[in-house]
Design an enzyme around this catalytic site. Structure first.
Site, PDB file in Angstrom:
ATOM      1  N   HIS B  64      43.083  33.914  38.457  1.00  0.00           N
ATOM      2  CA  HIS B  64      42.640  34.996  38.871  1.00  0.00           C
ATOM      3  C   HIS B  64      41.788  34.169  39.765  1.00  0.00           C
ATOM      4  O   HIS B  64      41.527  32.631  39.456  1.00  0.00           O
ATOM      5  CB  HIS B  64      41.440  35.845  38.630  1.00  0.00           C
ATOM      6  CG  HIS B  64      43.063  36.524  37.482  1.00  0.00           C
ATOM      7  ND1 HIS B  64      42.317  38.299  36.873  1.00  0.00           N
ATOM      8  CD2 HIS B  64      43.901  37.185  38.159  1.00  0.00           C
ATOM      9  CE1 HIS B  64      43.272  38.949  36.897  1.00  0.00           C
ATOM     10  NE2 HIS B  64      43.886  39.122  37.594  1.00  0.00           N
ATOM     11  N   ASP B  66      38.812  33.656  40.671  1.00  0.00           N
ATOM     12  CA  ASP B  66      37.367  33.077  40.872  1.00  0.00           C
ATOM     13  C   ASP B  66      37.512  32.459  39.603  1.00  0.00           C
ATOM     14  O   ASP B  66      36.422  32.334  39.370  1.00  0.00           O
ATOM     15  CB  ASP B  66      36.781  34.878  41.090  1.00  0.00           C
ATOM     16  CG  ASP B  66      37.065  36.078  39.632  1.00  0.00           C
ATOM     17  OD1 ASP B  66      38.456  35.154  39.305  1.00  0.00           O
ATOM     18  OD2 ASP B  66      36.493  36.225  38.899  1.00  0.00           O
ATOM     19  N   HIS B  67      38.379  32.256  38.809  1.00  0.00           N
ATOM     20  CA  HIS B  67      37.834  31.331  37.761  1.00  0.00           C
ATOM     21  C   HIS B  67      38.674  30.142  38.026  1.00  0.00           C
ATOM     22  O   HIS B  67      38.922  29.137  37.140  1.00  0.00           O
ATOM     23  CB  HIS B  67      39.064  31.926  36.743  1.00  0.00           C
ATOM     24  CG  HIS B  67      38.282  32.795  35.937  1.00  0.00           C
ATOM     25  ND1 HIS B  67      37.763  32.502  34.613  1.00  0.00           N
ATOM     26  CD2 HIS B  67      37.893  33.412  36.595  1.00  0.00           C
ATOM     27  CE1 HIS B  67      36.583  34.023  34.626  1.00  0.00           C
ATOM     28  NE2 HIS B  67      37.235  34.932  35.780  1.00  0.00           N
ATOM     29  N   HIS B 142      43.418  40.316  29.060  1.00  0.00           N
ATOM     30  CA  HIS B 142      42.731  40.504  30.158  1.00  0.00           C
ATOM     31  C   HIS B 142      44.289  41.130  30.911  1.00  0.00           C
ATOM     32  O   HIS B 142      45.172  41.451  30.532  1.00  0.00           O
ATOM     33  CB  HIS B 142      42.329  39.409  30.903  1.00  0.00           C
ATOM     34  CG  HIS B 142      41.457  39.206  32.111  1.00  0.00           C
ATOM     35  ND1 HIS B 142      41.286  40.313  32.600  1.00  0.00           N
ATOM     36  CD2 HIS B 142      41.202  39.013  33.390  1.00  0.00           C
ATOM     37  CE1 HIS B 142      39.902  40.973  33.549  1.00  0.00           C
ATOM     38  NE2 HIS B 142      40.970  39.074  34.222  1.00  0.00           N
ATOM     39  N   ASP B 213      37.996  36.439  30.956  1.00  0.00           N
ATOM     40  CA  ASP B 213      37.630  37.655  31.274  1.00  0.00           C
ATOM     41  C   ASP B 213      38.917  38.049  30.266  1.00  0.00           C
ATOM     42  O   ASP B 213      40.177  38.182  29.596  1.00  0.00           O
ATOM     43  CB  ASP B 213      37.924  37.397  32.156  1.00  0.00           C
ATOM     44  CG  ASP B 213      37.714  37.573  33.445  1.00  0.00           C
ATOM     45  OD1 ASP B 213      36.270  36.224  33.519  1.00  0.00           O
ATOM     46  OD2 ASP B 213      38.051  37.637  34.730  1.00  0.00           O
ATOM     47  N   HIS B 271      29.256  36.616  33.773  1.00  0.00           N
ATOM     48  CA  HIS B 271      30.762  37.810  34.766  1.00  0.00           C
ATOM     49  C   HIS B 271      30.284  38.907  34.461  1.00  0.00           C
ATOM     50  O   HIS B 271      31.137  40.045  35.522  1.00  0.00           O
ATOM     51  CB  HIS B 271      31.402  37.279  33.904  1.00  0.00           C
ATOM     52  CG  HIS B 271      33.000  37.856  34.579  1.00  0.00           C
ATOM     53  ND1 HIS B 271      33.510  38.824  35.115  1.00  0.00           N
ATOM     54  CD2 HIS B 271      33.765  36.572  35.542  1.00  0.00           C
ATOM     55  CE1 HIS B 271      34.470  38.436  35.333  1.00  0.00           C
ATOM     56  NE2 HIS B 271      35.035  37.092  36.080  1.00  0.00           N
TER      57      HIS B 271
END
Lengths: 304, 304
Positions: B64, B66-67, B142, B213, B271
């Site tokens: 994802h 944001d990572h 996740h 996550d 997070h």
């Protein structure tokens, strides 16, 4: 409805703590344009309190990372914020395949349409037009296919002089449109009321040219002739002219020459190499040739 | 040679002006590891004055944005800085193809080798080992394939007690190696000198587990058992348990449960969803279950 440019970042190559890589937010006639999108642009937009969600057109000059690595994150955030309006992305051929590869592996499914307008022409072309604004490409000469962009307001409507107009009951509201466009009004008795009596002058339309990254290139002069504001890269000082040529960049002196030849009203320099700690040296070199030169002020809107 | 964790960013999904997306810099036994690489990580590394060029191993939890959206820029900057040392990137299957697509279209030619170690196992596996450190995956749950990572120092050498050693001329420098490893020393007359007389205890090896996550997942407990520091995502408070479940995330209460079950020494939460303005609420909820819970302090190194 003035036109404002906010430079979000003007760093070359490697972002630093002080300055972000290239990105600019242009608000022209209520249209919000994003020009280039280096890493961290979405946060710079936040810092600038720019109208984030009103950006419907993004113009990418070329596919080097410092001009495009912020695009996946920006589009991803648009999605998370529930955007529905289509987004137009203009950029070099290849941008669609690259972005779609990223969307695929990161499982970024847009809830809105991203329309890619891929560019490959070596000639200037009109790529956007609506009733108030036009955008043209400015083909540049870099190590990779690259375009600058010219943003032009269309001629604006004249202002009604209501004090004069009210003297003539024959002039109705439905006539205002023609008056704003400069037409004279003919009274029933045949008398011609001159438009300049019934209206006052419109604001002159303004134009803005963004030119980064490129070698010194005189062929852009006719395209950007008389531009109100020119942003031109100046990665090096002129003593490193050979380095500039080799890496596909311009010197401050050369950027000033372009501004002078194009009879630009103002010049802002940017994209400085990290080897320079003090940007004043760029200003000093350029002002010798073109006194109306300025340094970029990150996140501070400039009225054009 | 202590172990320090610097949280470079802990924001979920959309980066803000205040906090960056997920990235952590772990310095363990003089090895520099980067864990996740959200957009803007290279600038966060600069701000943290981290040993930028010593990062030889990057661990990406999942794909994802944001990572991972900071990875192209970081690798591009390594190249521009003239890096020659190979770079190891561990991450989900697909990371290689995605990065290579980006390298292709942006014409990023590395002057150094990027070695991708693609992960697809659903079981914990040892993915890195040298003489002082081991790294294991922590399979998470996740919306997309995702791993946490467990970093473990290997048992350290005992310290020589030179005051005692000097009493026995029979002990030579070449014997020190065995003494440090805990072996007794046998004198020529057959007398056994106990190791604990000749040495003092080694520092206990420490361990760090990064888990983001994921949904609440008890199967990670045996993997991270007795960990010195656990970073666990806590995107929501427990009143939004259903939302957490639906989006593949954990609540603060659940993260604390995991820490308690695993007998972790400390827990740092992160997070957090952007819907929460004040993070104290996460701490309050978790501390009820696991008192040794802390909030992340962006850019401040924590000794483990």
């Amino acid at each position: 409805m003035s036109t404002y440019l906010t430079i979000l970042g003007f760093n070359s190559a490697i972002p630093t703590v002080k300055s972000a890589p290239t990105a600019q937010f242009l608000e022209m006639e209520e249209r919000c344009f994003l020009i280039d999108c280096g890493e961290g642009t979405q946060v710079q937009l936040r810092k600038a309190k720019a109208k984030f969600s009103k950006i419907n057109h993004i113009f990418i000059s070329h596919l080097h990372g410092d001009h495009v690595f912020g695009l996946p994150g920006l589009i991803s955030s648009f999605r998370l914020l529930g955007r529905e309006t289509p987004l137009n992305v203009y950029g070099p051929k290849g941008i669609k395949a690259m972005m779609e590869a990223i969307f695929k592996y990161t499982e970024t499914y847009q809830g809105f349409e991203v329309i890619f307008h891929e560019l490959s022409s070596k000639n200037s072309e009109k790529i956007f037009e609506d009733n108030r604004v036009e955008v043209y490409t400015i083909p540049l000469d870099h190590r990779i296919y690259c375009n600058g962009y010219l943003f032009k307001e269309k001629p604006k409507e004249r202002h009604l002089n209501m004090k004069e107009i009210s003297k003539y009951p024959e002039i109705e509201i439905c006539d205002y449109h023609n008056l704003k466009r400069g037409k004279d009004f003919i009274l029933k008795d045949g008398y011609v009321l001159k438009n300049e009596v019934l209206t006052t002058a419109a604001e002159p339309p303004v134009s803005y040219a963004f030119c980064s990254d490129t070698r010194y290139l005189e062929s852009i002069v006719p395209i950007i002739k008389n531009v109100d504001l020119l942003y031109h890269e100046a990665t090096f000082l002129h003593d490193l002219k050979e380095m500039a040529e080799y890496t596909g960049h311009t010197t401050a002196l050369e950027a000033a020459k372009i501004a002078r030849k194009a009879k630009a009203k103002k010049l802002i320099l940017g994209h400085f190499s990290n080897r320079y700690a003090d940007y004043q040296v760029f200003l000093n070199e350029a002002c010798e040739i073109f006194p109306e030169t300025y340094l970029p002020q990150q996140l501070e809107p400039v009225k054009i």
